[in-house]
Scaffold this motif. Structure first.
Motif, PDB file in Angstrom:
ATOM      1  N   LYS A   1      -7.578  33.429  36.290  1.00 49.29           N
ATOM      2  CA  LYS A   1      -8.376  33.080  37.473  1.00 49.29           C
ATOM      3  C   LYS A   1      -9.874  33.251  37.198  1.00 49.29           C
ATOM      4  O   LYS A   1     -10.682  32.446  37.653  1.00 49.29           O
TER       5      LYS A   1
ATOM      6  N   GLY B   1       4.259  24.341  47.639  1.00 53.41           N
ATOM      7  CA  GLY B   1       4.154  25.769  47.921  1.00 53.41           C
ATOM      8  C   GLY B   1       3.466  26.056  49.248  1.00 53.41           C
ATOM      9  O   GLY B   1       3.116  25.141  50.001  1.00 53.41           O
ATOM     10  N   GLY B   2       3.274  27.363  49.521  1.00 53.86           N
ATOM     11  CA  GLY B   2       2.721  27.789  50.812  1.00 53.86           C
ATOM     12  C   GLY B   2       1.327  27.251  51.072  1.00 53.86           C
ATOM     13  O   GLY B   2       1.057  26.613  52.102  1.00 53.86           O
ATOM     14  N   LEU B   3       0.419  27.473  50.140  1.00 55.45           N
ATOM     15  CA  LEU B   3      -0.956  26.986  50.333  1.00 55.45           C
ATOM     16  C   LEU B   3      -1.008  25.470  50.189  1.00 55.45           C
ATOM     17  O   LEU B   3      -1.738  24.793  50.925  1.00 55.45           O
TER      18      LEU B   3
ATOM     19  N   THR C   1      -8.674  29.718  42.818  1.00 57.85           N
ATOM     20  CA  THR C   1      -8.658  30.895  41.943  1.00 57.85           C
ATOM     21  C   THR C   1      -7.986  32.039  42.698  1.00 57.85           C
ATOM     22  O   THR C   1      -6.868  31.892  43.194  1.00 57.85           O
TER      23      THR C   1
ATOM     24  N   TYR D   1      -2.521  36.944  34.982  1.00 58.77           N
ATOM     25  CA  TYR D   1      -3.007  36.244  36.182  1.00 58.77           C
ATOM     26  C   TYR D   1      -4.531  36.386  36.396  1.00 58.77           C
ATOM     27  O   TYR D   1      -5.229  35.372  36.534  1.00 58.77           O
TER      28      TYR D   1
ATOM     29  N   ASN E   1      -4.302  23.452  42.726  1.00 59.36           N
ATOM     30  CA  ASN E   1      -3.724  24.562  43.485  1.00 59.36           C
ATOM     31  C   ASN E   1      -2.487  25.148  42.812  1.00 59.36           C
ATOM     32  O   ASN E   1      -2.129  26.293  43.080  1.00 59.36           O
TER      33      ASN E   1
ATOM     34  N   ASP F   1       4.098  18.177  42.668  1.00 60.45           N
ATOM     35  CA  ASP F   1       4.726  19.449  42.291  1.00 60.45           C
ATOM     36  C   ASP F   1       5.628  19.206  41.092  1.00 60.45           C
ATOM     37  O   ASP F   1       5.854  18.062  40.691  1.00 60.45           O
TER      38      ASP F   1
ATOM     39  N   SER G   1       1.381  34.004  52.751  1.00 63.48           N
ATOM     40  CA  SER G   1       2.028  32.711  52.512  1.00 63.48           C
ATOM     41  C   SER G   1       2.322  32.585  51.018  1.00 63.48           C
ATOM     42  O   SER G   1       1.806  33.353  50.205  1.00 63.48           O
ATOM     43  N   GLY G   2       3.140  31.620  50.674  1.00 62.92           N
ATOM     44  CA  GLY G   2       3.370  31.266  49.280  1.00 62.92           C
ATOM     45  C   GLY G   2       3.861  32.427  48.438  1.00 62.92           C
ATOM     46  O   GLY G   2       4.742  33.182  48.842  1.00 62.92           O
ATOM     47  N   MET G   3       3.247  32.602  47.277  1.00 62.69           N
ATOM     48  CA  MET G   3       3.735  33.586  46.309  1.00 62.69           C
ATOM     49  C   MET G   3       3.638  35.026  46.817  1.00 62.69           C
ATOM     50  O   MET G   3       4.345  35.898  46.324  1.00 62.69           O
ATOM     51  N   SER G   4       2.766  35.290  47.813  1.00 56.65           N
ATOM     52  CA  SER G   4       2.613  36.660  48.322  1.00 56.65           C
ATOM     53  C   SER G   4       3.525  36.960  49.506  1.00 56.65           C
ATOM     54  O   SER G   4       3.612  38.106  49.939  1.00 56.65           O
TER      55      SER G   4
ATOM     56  N   ASP H   1       4.093  17.879  35.715  1.00 57.97           N
ATOM     57  CA  ASP H   1       3.937  19.243  35.218  1.00 57.97           C
ATOM     58  C   ASP H   1       2.502  19.411  34.736  1.00 57.97           C
ATOM     59  O   ASP H   1       2.093  18.768  33.758  1.00 57.97           O
ATOM     60  N   VAL H   2       1.744  20.263  35.408  1.00 56.94           N
ATOM     61  CA  VAL H   2       0.321  20.396  35.065  1.00 56.94           C
ATOM     62  C   VAL H   2       0.111  20.921  33.643  1.00 56.94           C
ATOM     63  O   VAL H   2      -0.955  20.752  33.057  1.00 56.94           O
TER      64      VAL H   2
END
Ligand code: NAD
Length: 247
Positions: free
Chosen positions: A148, A11-13, A130, A144, A78, A32, A179-182, A54-55
């Motif tokens: 966190k 992902g982005g981060l 977080t 979400y 992350n 990932d 970045s990423g999800m945002s 898979d976490v």
């Protein structure tokens, strides 16, 4: 070289975190859900190997640790997901998936890693990503914020229990990161402008802002920092009074 494990590496981060660690004396396991996502990151970097795991799944994480050459010196939790929607409209399965990934997934990755570190008497650091939602929950993002703030609480608990083994545990709470999800959210120029202006520093954050903080927390310079959450948000969570109307 020290061994780092970064989840959500595709992902982005995740990419920026892997990049900065791989350029600073870490051998990085880029983890990932799918190998193709991990490879998107590892293919562009030195000292970085891709892994699929898979976490949410304990067996998957145990087998991941068996595949990685070295016991970790650094674990970066992350991987994370969000399912948007108001609580009254949330599907239970979405709520549960967010808890399973963000909170229980981080617990599994951290504890399985810490068991191995303790067994080998390896001192090190765990960093949980977080969000500013852990401090001030924003509405409309389902479970979400709960995951966190739960992850921050878990961070403190792990720090208290694992300090005696020389394992430091801290969290990083990113704010508005471009970045990423945002990223899709900030592609709307109106949202981008209004969110940027809401931040005391008058800009969105970058994935590198987070990666730089990971690098610092993982370093010797941070060797007495434990059980903390570093908020990396340009000051936005403290800005309520700045936005009140004035006469
Ligand atoms: N981007 C932001 O603005 C922002 C702000 C605050 C916090 N965060 C947090 O930063 C972290 C990274 O987010 P991002 O913006 O890079 O998102 P992203 O969607 O770009 O990356 C998340 C990565 O996690 C992986 N992942 C999801 N479920 C997984 C699982 N079960 N097992 C393994 N990997 C899994 C995804 O495949 C993806 O590659 C998340 O924990 C997120 O909550 C991001």
């Amino acid at each position: 070289m020290k061994q780092a494990i970064v989840t959500g590496a595709g992902g982005g981060l995740g990419f920026s975190i892997c990049k900065s660690l791989s350029e600073n004396n870490f051998s990085v396991a880029a983890v990932d859900l799918n190998l193709t996502d991990s490879e998107k990151t590892s293919d562009k970097l030195n000292n970085t190997k891709p892994y699929a795991a898979d976490v949410r799944d304990e067996e998957s994480i145990i087998s991941l640790y068996e595949k990685i050459d070295n016991t970790p010196d650094l674990i970066v939790n992350n991987a994370g997901i969000a399912r948007f929607g108001k609580l009254l409209d949330q599907k239970l399965s979405d709520f549960q998936d967010v808890v399973q990934t963000n909170l229980i997934g981080s617990f599994i990755v951290a504890t399985e890693g810490a068991k191995r570190m303790v067994k080998e008497d390896k001192k090190g650091s765990i960093i949980n990503i977080t969000s500013v939602h852990s401090v001030n929950p924003g509405p409309g993002v389902g479970a979400y914020p709960i995951t966190k703030s739960g992850l921050y609480s878990l961070t403190k608990l792990m720090a208290l229990e694992w300090g005696e083994y020389g394992i430091r545990v801290n969290a990083i709470a990113p704010g508005f990161i471009d970045s990423g999800m945002s990223k899709p959210f900030f592609e709307n120029p109106k949202v981008r402008k209004s969110r940027g202006k809401a931040v005391p520093l008058q800009r969105l954050g970058s994935a590198d802002d987070i990666a730089n903080t990971v690098l610092f927390l993982a370093s010797e310079e941070a060797s007495y920092i434990n059980a903390n959450e570093i908020v990396v948000d340009g000051g936005v969570i403290h800005s309520v009074l700045m936005h009140l109307p004035r006469d």
